[in-house]
Enzyme design. Structure first.
Site, PDB file in Angstrom:
ATOM      1  N   GLU A  10       2.774   7.205 -10.759  1.00 45.23           N
ATOM      2  CA  GLU A  10       1.349   6.990 -10.991  1.00 45.23           C
ATOM      3  C   GLU A  10       0.527   8.146 -10.426  1.00 45.23           C
ATOM      4  O   GLU A  10      -0.443   8.600 -11.037  1.00 45.23           O
ATOM      5  CB  GLU A  10       0.911   5.667 -10.360  1.00 45.23           C
ATOM      6  N   HIS A  25      -3.041   0.282  -1.893  1.00 50.53           N
ATOM      7  CA  HIS A  25      -2.591   0.308  -3.283  1.00 50.53           C
ATOM      8  C   HIS A  25      -1.104  -0.034  -3.391  1.00 50.53           C
ATOM      9  O   HIS A  25      -0.685  -0.746  -4.329  1.00 50.53           O
ATOM     10  CB  HIS A  25      -2.870   1.693  -3.869  1.00 50.53           C
ATOM     11  N   GLU A  75      -0.825  -3.668  -3.232  1.00 51.61           N
ATOM     12  CA  GLU A  75      -1.240  -4.276  -4.503  1.00 51.61           C
ATOM     13  C   GLU A  75      -0.054  -4.375  -5.468  1.00 51.61           C
ATOM     14  O   GLU A  75       0.158  -5.410  -6.108  1.00 51.61           O
ATOM     15  CB  GLU A  75      -2.357  -3.446  -5.129  1.00 51.61           C
ATOM     16  N   HIS A  76       0.739  -3.326  -5.548  1.00 51.74           N
ATOM     17  CA  HIS A  76       1.926  -3.341  -6.405  1.00 51.74           C
ATOM     18  C   HIS A  76       2.942  -4.379  -5.924  1.00 51.74           C
ATOM     19  O   HIS A  76       3.515  -5.130  -6.727  1.00 51.74           O
ATOM     20  CB  HIS A  76       2.592  -1.962  -6.406  1.00 51.74           C
TER      21      HIS A  76
END
Length: 459
Positions: free
Chosen positions: A159, A79, A82-83
């Protein structure tokens, strides 16, 4: 999954490039809905679905990597990466990436799951070359700078904090841990505060190089697209970045794994001062390639998939004990989950649990009625078609199918398979799944006596 394919092999170009192999996986009707696949010599697969009647196109790249591929110290790396792929390349800054798609009214995003990651852009058909260039640039030439890693760390921690503020999300993560324990499938996709703080630029860069090889990627495009044009533009973008890899590269096969579910009857409780108690009761389900998944889908729809379902009627309509109550299935490469979720006032947890357990027991022992099954077949068929009414959904379908199954199934074939489910098949899968001893996860302001009773509820 099934496919009907014809094969053509492209000739070498005048520049001497190695050949690509193209297949028509689904012929469609009069060219509408035709699904084709081209495999480039470096192992990169490109699948498209053509719909000439629309004016949009969705372009995506699927990576054969998810949080399941992380070691404990790399928790959240997929993840995190991904950012970072949105933070800039040698050709574009982070602002350039977002501005390019915004300037044509497009949408761009990404998501990370347990077993795959996807990056996509939805644009007007005339702007598809731009979307291809931007997304391919991100995937093949990300800089992953130290300063971007440090800056994005704070975003990801926010997040995680945002997710922690939503007990409806947290309870599902808690249930995954209840069922899978301290294994990759049981850990959160986002990672934890400790693992995210511990990740370094070097670790993430190595993860990127290992998992974003062309053999691990599937390119998918759906809408008003021309397959040969998409292939040409994707190939050019990858070649510019020097990212096509070896000419003898072989695409990775669909994922397999070792079943990692823990023993049944486990209970995980998280005491929080929330207005509602959030409950997930569940048990092992089916792997995503299990042929019984069609019958399980019908069972799930009838049991907790809509306003006419057993659970909705018994828990909400007749007794008013919850606003939200539903059942769901999750299928992975080697295992799956079947769960029931409800959000209710803390003092009503035990009543809700008893009703849910009673309904699961009734369906396991007595089965569903023929009327319930017929209604569920119709509902599942309709929702399947309605869920594929935009190019984004179509791109998701063909991309995920290629990555997870290696084949394609037409919508008509899917509808035929749902319609072919028999009452006996539904009753058999109900016995196989629902008679297992369940596990339980609860978040809410729980008193000691309640906690003791909850542990007894799955015994």
């Amino acid at each position: 999954m099934t496919s009907r394919s014809s094969v053509t092999t492209a000739r070498p170009s005048s520049e001497g490039r190695a050949v690509a192999r193209t297949q028509t996986l689904l012929p469609g009707k009069d060219g509408i809905g035709t699904v084709r696949r081209t495999t480039l010599p470096g192992g990169l697969r490109i699948v498209t679905e053509t719909l000439p009647s629309v004016r949009s196109a969705t372009f995506g790249i699927w990576a054969h990597v998810g949080s399941r591929d992380e070691t404990p110290t790399l928790g959240g790396a997929t993840h995190y990466l991904e950012h970072l792929l949105f933070k800039g390349t040698r050709k574009r800054s982070a602002l350039d990436i977002s501005a390019a798609i915004d300037a044509v009214g497009g949408e761009m995003n990404a998501f990370t799951a347990k077993e795959y990651t996807c990056y996509y852009a939805r644009v007007l058909d005339t702007d598809l070359p731009l979307a291809i260039d931007v997304v391919c640039d991100m995937l093949t030439d990300s800089l992953i700078l130290e300063e971007d890693v440090d800056a994005e760390r704070g975003v990801i921690l926010e997040e995680i904090a945002m997710t922690e503020d939503d007990p409806g999300d947290v309870v599902h993560e808690l249930f995954a841990r209840t069922m899978f324990g301290d294994t990759p499938l049981g850990r959160p996709v986002l990672g934890t505060v400790d693992t995210v703080n511990g990740l370094t630029r070097g670790q993430i860069a190595r993860f990127y190089r290992k998992h974003y090889d062309p053999t691990h990627l599937v390119v998918a495009a759906a809408g008003n697209v021309d397959h040969a044009t998409v292939v040409r533009q994707v190939r050019r973008a990858f070649e510019k970045a020097g990212a096509l890899g070896r000419t003898d590269g072989v695409p990775v096969a669909p994922r397999t794994g070792v079943r990692t579910l823990r023993a049944a009857g486990r209970v995980e409780l998280l005491n929080r001062k929330t207005e509602q108690a959030h409950v997930v009761l569940g048990m092992p389900g089916l792997a995503r390639n299990d042929e019984r998944r069609w019958a399980l889908g019908v069972l799930n729809t009838a049991l907790g998939g809509g306003m006419s379902s057993r659970l909705f009627q018994e828990v909400r309509e007749k007794r008013g004990l919850a606003y939200s109550v539903y059942s769901y299935t999750s299928g992975f490469a080697d295992c799956g989950l079947f769960g029931v979720y409800a959000g209710c006032r803390p003092g009503q947890v035990h009543d809700v649990l008893k009703i849910c357990r009673d309904e699961l027991h009734k369906v396991a022992s007595d089965g569903l009625t023929d009327d319930e099954i017929a209604r569920a077949v119709g509902q599942l068929s309709g929702s399947t078609v309605l869920g594929l009414e935009d190019t984004g959904a179509l791109m998701n379908r063909i991309g995920k199918s290629e990555l997870c199954w290696g084949t394609q199934m037409s919508v008509d074939d899917m509808l035929d398979r749902i319609a072919a489910v028999t009452p006996d098949e539904v009753r058999e899968v109900a016995r196989d799944v629902l008679e297992q001893r369940p596990s339980l996860s609860v978040i809410g302001p729980l008193k000691d006596k309640q906690a003791d009773r909850l542990h007894q509820a799955v015994s």
